[in-house]
Design a protein around this motif. Structure first.
Motif, PDB file in Angstrom:
ATOM      1  N   CYS A 189       0.860  -1.186   0.000  1.00 38.40           N
ATOM      2  CA  CYS A 189       0.000   0.000   0.000  1.00 38.40           C
ATOM      3  C   CYS A 189       0.899   1.240   0.000  1.00 38.40           C
ATOM      4  CB  CYS A 189      -0.922  -0.015   1.218  1.00 38.40           C
ATOM      5  SG  CYS A 189      -0.042  -0.081   2.792  1.00 38.40           S
ATOM      6  N   LYS A 190       0.304   2.394  -0.209  1.00 40.32           N
ATOM      7  CA  LYS A 190       1.081   3.628  -0.311  1.00 40.32           C
ATOM      8  C   LYS A 190       1.977   3.882   0.906  1.00 40.32           C
ATOM      9  CE  LYS A 190       0.750   8.562  -1.315  1.00 40.32           C
ATOM     10  NZ  LYS A 190       2.160   8.579  -1.577  1.00 40.32           N
ATOM     11  N   PRO A 191       1.488   3.780   2.150  1.00 42.79           N
ATOM     12  CA  PRO A 191       2.387   4.036   3.283  1.00 42.79           C
ATOM     13  C   PRO A 191       3.593   3.080   3.316  1.00 42.79           C
ATOM     14  CG  PRO A 191       0.110   4.049   4.024  1.00 42.79           C
ATOM     15  CD  PRO A 191       0.099   3.571   2.605  1.00 42.79           C
ATOM     16  N   LEU A 192       3.350   1.818   3.039  1.00 44.78           N
ATOM     17  CA  LEU A 192       4.442   0.835   3.019  1.00 44.78           C
ATOM     18  C   LEU A 192       5.426   1.159   1.891  1.00 44.78           C
ATOM     19  CD1 LEU A 192       5.402  -2.132   4.045  1.00 44.78           C
ATOM     20  CD2 LEU A 192       4.402  -2.825   1.881  1.00 44.78           C
ATOM     21  N   ASN A 193       4.912   1.456   0.715  1.00 45.98           N
ATOM     22  CA  ASN A 193       5.768   1.772  -0.425  1.00 45.98           C
ATOM     23  C   ASN A 193       6.591   3.029  -0.190  1.00 45.98           C
ATOM     24  OD1 ASN A 193       4.889  -0.482  -1.812  1.00 45.98           O
ATOM     25  ND2 ASN A 193       3.293   0.627  -2.899  1.00 45.98           N
ATOM     26  N   ASP A 194       5.969   4.050   0.377  1.00 52.49           N
ATOM     27  CA  ASP A 194       6.700   5.291   0.660  1.00 52.49           C
ATOM     28  C   ASP A 194       7.838   5.044   1.645  1.00 52.49           C
ATOM     29  OD1 ASP A 194       5.035   6.626  -1.082  1.00 52.49           O
ATOM     30  OD2 ASP A 194       3.836   7.595   0.493  1.00 52.49           O
ATOM     31  N   ARG A 195       7.595   4.204   2.666  1.00 52.05           N
ATOM     32  CA  ARG A 195       8.663   3.870   3.618  1.00 52.05           C
ATOM     33  C   ARG A 195       9.786   3.089   2.932  1.00 52.05           C
ATOM     34  NH1 ARG A 195       4.352   2.699   6.979  1.00 52.05           N
ATOM     35  NH2 ARG A 195       4.715   0.463   6.858  1.00 52.05           N
ATOM     36  N   ARG A 196       9.433   2.180   2.048  1.00 52.39           N
ATOM     37  CA  ARG A 196      10.431   1.386   1.324  1.00 52.39           C
ATOM     38  C   ARG A 196      11.305   2.299   0.453  1.00 52.39           C
ATOM     39  NH1 ARG A 196      14.233  -2.049   0.552  1.00 52.39           N
ATOM     40  NH2 ARG A 196      14.068  -3.448  -1.232  1.00 52.39           N
ATOM     41  N   ILE A 197      10.670   3.227  -0.250  1.00 47.60           N
ATOM     42  CA  ILE A 197      11.408   4.158  -1.105  1.00 47.60           C
ATOM     43  C   ILE A 197      12.339   5.030  -0.266  1.00 47.60           C
ATOM     44  CG2 ILE A 197      11.166   6.153  -2.630  1.00 47.60           C
ATOM     45  CD1 ILE A 197       8.528   4.760  -3.643  1.00 47.60           C
TER      46      ILE A 197
END
Length: 143
Positions: free
Chosen positions: A34-42
């Motif tokens: 999801c967006k929050p997880l992806n943003d943290r990964r980036i």
């Protein structure tokens, strides 16, 4: 010796001197993309790039985000990034023509995502990587 040589859309040739590839969702034990997880990964990849290649500019190529028709959970809709996260250190001839070609190189660290674990080479690379504006983003360093 370079791992690979990439020809940018501008015609500039850059050498890939180091490459770190990892599974975008490796180690995801629970939850969903999801967006929050992806943003943290980036953000974590950009921080890793800064630590791994100190002094080099870091450029993030914004990854494509897909939204499959799946049930949205507590963190919002499902959002999927390409399956391979990459951090690469690139070098090329010096940008400043007044610099001695034997003593200076330009360099840039790039963070990008791609669907497969293929090393970019020649003209065969993700479009975002090929479109990097080397003259604006890279910096010269003395060897």
């Amino acid at each position: 010796m370079a791992l690979a040589r990439v020809v940018l859309a501008s015609g500039r040739t850059v050498d890939l001197s180091a490459l770190h590839m990892s599974s975008t969702y490796g180690g995801l034990l629970e939850g969903y993309p999801c967006k929050p997880l992806n943003d943290r990964r980036i953000d974590a990849l950009v921080r890793m790039a800064n630590r791994s290649f100190p002094g080099a500019q870091v450029h993030l190529i914004p990854p494509p985000r897909e939204y499959p028709d799946q049930y949205a959970g507590a963190f919002g809709p499902v959002e999927v990034l390409p399956s391979v996260a990459c951090v690469g250190s690139f070098r090329a001839e010096a940008l400043d023509p007044s610099h001695d070609r034997a003593l200076y190189r330009s360099r840039l660290t790039v963070v990008w995502f791609q669907p497969t674990a293929c090393v970019p080479s020649g003209h065969d690379a993700e479009p975002g990587l090929l479109e990097v504006n080397w003259d604006t983003l890279a910096t010269d360093e003395e060897l």
